[in-house]
Structure formats: structure tokens, C-alpha cells
Design a protein around this motif. Structure first.
Motif, mmCIF file in Angstrom:
data_model
loop_
_atom_site.group_PDB
_atom_site.id
_atom_site.type_symbol
_atom_site.label_atom_id
_atom_site.label_comp_id
_atom_site.label_asym_id
_atom_site.label_seq_id
_atom_site.Cartn_x
_atom_site.Cartn_y
_atom_site.Cartn_z
ATOM 1 N N MET A 152 70.727 61.054 23.317
ATOM 2 C CA MET A 152 70.705 60.492 24.672
ATOM 3 C C MET A 152 69.297 60.669 25.187
ATOM 4 N N LYS A 155 66.766 55.434 29.453
ATOM 5 C CA LYS A 155 67.174 54.078 29.066
ATOM 6 C C LYS A 155 65.994 53.207 28.610
ATOM 7 N N ALA A 158 64.947 54.203 25.224
ATOM 8 C CA ALA A 158 65.989 53.828 24.254
ATOM 9 C C ALA A 158 65.848 52.358 23.875
ATOM 10 N N GLU A 159 65.599 51.526 24.896
ATOM 11 C CA GLU A 159 65.551 50.088 24.616
ATOM 12 C C GLU A 159 64.334 49.700 23.800
ATOM 13 N N LYS A 185 72.810 50.555 20.247
ATOM 14 C CA LYS A 185 73.105 51.153 21.560
ATOM 15 C C LYS A 185 74.554 51.609 21.591
ATOM 16 N N ARG A 187 75.932 53.529 24.664
ATOM 17 C CA ARG A 187 76.322 53.321 26.061
ATOM 18 C C ARG A 187 75.224 53.796 27.006
ATOM 19 N N GLU A 188 75.300 53.329 28.225
ATOM 20 C CA GLU A 188 74.418 53.837 29.276
ATOM 21 C C GLU A 188 75.104 55.007 29.963
ATOM 22 N N ASP A 190 74.978 57.144 33.645
ATOM 23 C CA ASP A 190 74.457 57.227 35.003
ATOM 24 C C ASP A 190 73.944 58.640 35.291
ATOM 25 N N THR A 201 68.063 56.385 34.600
ATOM 26 C CA THR A 201 69.316 56.125 33.888
ATOM 27 C C THR A 201 69.099 56.509 32.426
ATOM 28 N N SER A 202 70.159 56.957 31.775
ATOM 29 C CA SER A 202 70.049 57.383 30.379
ATOM 30 C C SER A 202 70.814 56.434 29.471
ATOM 31 N N GLU A 203 70.552 56.569 28.189
ATOM 32 C CA GLU A 203 71.262 55.724 27.221
ATOM 33 C C GLU A 203 71.464 56.528 25.940
ATOM 34 N N ILE A 205 71.943 56.352 21.927
ATOM 35 C CA ILE A 205 71.706 55.440 20.798
ATOM 36 C C ILE A 205 71.996 56.150 19.468
#
Ligand code: SAM
Length: 288
Positions: A152, A155, A158-159, A185, A187-188, A190, A201-203, A205
Motif C-alpha cells: 500500500m 495513490k 502507485a499509478e 491495482k 484497491r484505493e 481512503d 489517498t492510498s492504493e 498494488i
């Protein structure tokens, strides 16, 4: 007890305040933890290396699912919590230290050698965001004998990591990650899923390590150097960026090489596919 109350209770009991300098944002959402561990497909054949276990919220779930969990944590206060909390688990190992300095290769080889059965090594972490990129680069560039990395992270980062080179989020690191892994990916997440809540925001992967790179590169050092130089000045044309960083000895040489590659003189780094960078770096080998 829910995870928020449990986290608050542990922080009170051990007199812990989240240390911003160590990127401490503790997960308080059980579903996020389940989603991370599920996506990593942890089973009793897996040895998990958890980077930055903190108070151990995810460690608890990993210990139930994995053959073994090796935690690496830099904060002594967390070491005390974790060693007391998981004392009853015989599949738990705790290493105090900086993940950027630790010899991960030896740890992994030792685990592989210990086992007669085939085991997979998987990295799972809610990473400290201030050193996300160096950690990922270390994990990939050291070519560790691991199967996957599930993390995690912020975001935006991650992208960039899971983008296919040439897409809108491409940066120099996109090529490195794509060269070594297939990214996905999960999920995102909050910011309300943490205490304290981060500003971003986190993501989550998954990065699955490839058996073979997707392009044929004769010299990885040259390949990655060219990408780095091209992206250091990404607003400029590739030609100017590579002349300025001395990859090309002169503009004339650069124009000649780009022509050989069938690339236009005014092409920019972000228009190149990974195959183009591979061809460019292999051209240098041919002409050395
Ligand atoms: N895994 C916990 C969770 O999800 O609640 C904590 C995650 S917190 C975002 C990051 C953790 O990494 C903290 O426990 C912090 O102390 C630890 N950490 C920070 N820098 C580190 C480093 N260089 N090496 C190992 N651990 C580190």
C-alpha cells in the motif's frame, strides 16, 4: 474489540505517539487488511516478509495464513509491542533495522535453503510513504528471489508504478517496474482508514515478478541510465535531454542515432515504448 479501539489501546499501553518522521500511519480498517492479504494470495507455502509492521495489525492476519512471517521494523517502540504481542507464534521472526540497509538477499536465501519443500517468498507491506520509491527500487534492482510484492502506497505513486510505459502516468520508474514485474491495482484506500490520517489517498498494488523481462536488453546499466537521463529533462526533446546528459556526445551523433532507430528528431521521452529504449541502449552496445 474493533481495530480502531485495539490500536488506541496498544498506543496507550505502550505510550506510543505516531512518529511522522518514520511515516507511521496505522491501519484501522480490518477490511483493508483482509483485501491486502487476500490479494497477495498468502498460503501455508509462503514465507512473508513484512516491511514496517508497526503495531502488528496486518501481521496478526499474516501469521494465521502464512508458513512464516519475517517482520522488519525500524522503531524500537514497535519492536517491544510486536515481540510481546506475538510471543506465542512459532512462525514469527522479528528483525530490528532499516529495510534499506538490511541484507534481504541473505535472509531470503537462508529461508529457501532451510526448506526441503518449495516455498514462495512474498513481500507484503503498508509502506512508510517517505521512502516508498527507494524501497521498491531496492526490492527490484537486487533481483531478489521473490514471487510478488504487495504494497500500500500513495495513490499517485502507485499509478506511476503500474502504468504501462507510454501511458499518461509514465515516469522513469514505470519502465523499471514494468521491466521486472507485472503490476495490478487492487484497491484505493481512503485516508480515514488510518490513524493518524495521511494527507493523501492510498492504493494497494500487486507486483508479480516476471520470469523473463519483456524486452531483450544487452546491458541493463546502460538501458536504465538512458531512461533516467531521458526523464530527468522530460519537457525537452529526447535529443536535447540525451545531449545535455552526455548520453549522446553531440547533437549530430544524436540525430544520426535517432534516425537509425526510426525515431523522429523531436520525439519526447514519454512517447517511447520500452522496446524503443531497449533498441536505443542495444545500439550503444553494438557500436562500442
Ligand atoms: N504496518 C503498520 C500498519 O499498517 O498499521 C504500520 C505501517 S506505517 C505506514 C510504516 C511502518 O514502517 C512504521 O511502523 C514505521 O516505523 C516503519 N518504518 C519506517 N521506516 C522504516 C525503515 N526504513 N525500515 C523498516 N521499517 C520502517
Amino acid at each position: 474489540m474493533n481495530l480502531l479501539d485495539e490500536t488506541k489501546m496498544l498506543m496507550r499501553k505502550y505510550n506510543i505517539k505516531a512518529n511522522k518522521n518514520l511515516g507511521q500511519n496505522f491501519l484501522i480498517d480490518k477490511q483493508v487488511i483482509i483485501d491486502i492479504v487476500d490479494s497477495a494470495e498468502i498460503s501455508k507455502n509462503d514465507v512473508v516478509i513484512e516491511i514496517g509492521p508497526g503495531l502488528g495489525s496486518m501481521t496478526q492476519v499474516l501469521l494465521e495464513r502464512a508458513k512464516k512471517v519475517i517482520c522488519i521494523e525500524l522503531d524500537k517502540k514497535m519492536i517491544k509491542v510486536l515481540s510481546e504481542r506475538f510471543i506465542a507464534y512459532n512462525n514469527f521472526e522479528l528483525i530490528y533495522g532499516d529495510v534499506l540497509k538490511i541484507d534481504l538477499r541473505s535472509i531470503i536465501e537462508e529461508e529457501k535453503n532451510k526448506e526441503q519443500n518449495v516455498i514462495n517468498i512474498k513481500i507484503v507491506a503498508n509502506l512508510p510513504y517517505y521512502i516508498t520509491t527507494p524501497i521498491i527500487m531496492k526490492l527490484l534492482e537486487s533481483k531478489l528471489n521473490i514471487q510478488s510484492i504487495t504494497v500500500m502506497i500513495q495513490k499517485e505513486v502507485a499509478e506511476r508504478l503500474i502504468e504501462v510505459p507510454g501511458g499518461k502516468n509514465t515516469g522513469a520508474i514505470t519502465y523499471t517496474v514494468y521491466y521486472y514485474c507485472e503490476g495490478r491495482k487492487v484497491r484505493e484506500v481512503d485516508s480515514s482508514s488510518f490513524i493518524p490520517a495521511p494527507d493523501v489517498t492510498s492504493e494497494v498494488i500487486n507486483l508479480y515478478i516476471r520470469n523473463m523481462p519483456p524486452v531483450d536488453v544487452k546491458d541493463e546499466k546502460i538501458f536504465f541510465r538512458i531512461i533516467k537521463c531521458a526523464y530527468m529533462q522530460r519537457r525537452k526533446t529526447l535529443l536535447n535531454a540525451l545531449v545535455n546528459t552526455k548520453v549522446f556526445n553531440s547533437k549530430e551523433e544524436g540525430i544520426h542515432i535517432l534516425k537509425q532507430m526510426n525515431l523522429p528528431e523531436n520525439v519526447r521521452a514519454e512517447e517511447l515504448r520500452i522496446q524503443d529504449f531497449a533498441d536505443l541502449s542495444n545500439y550503444f552496445i553494438k557500436t562500442i
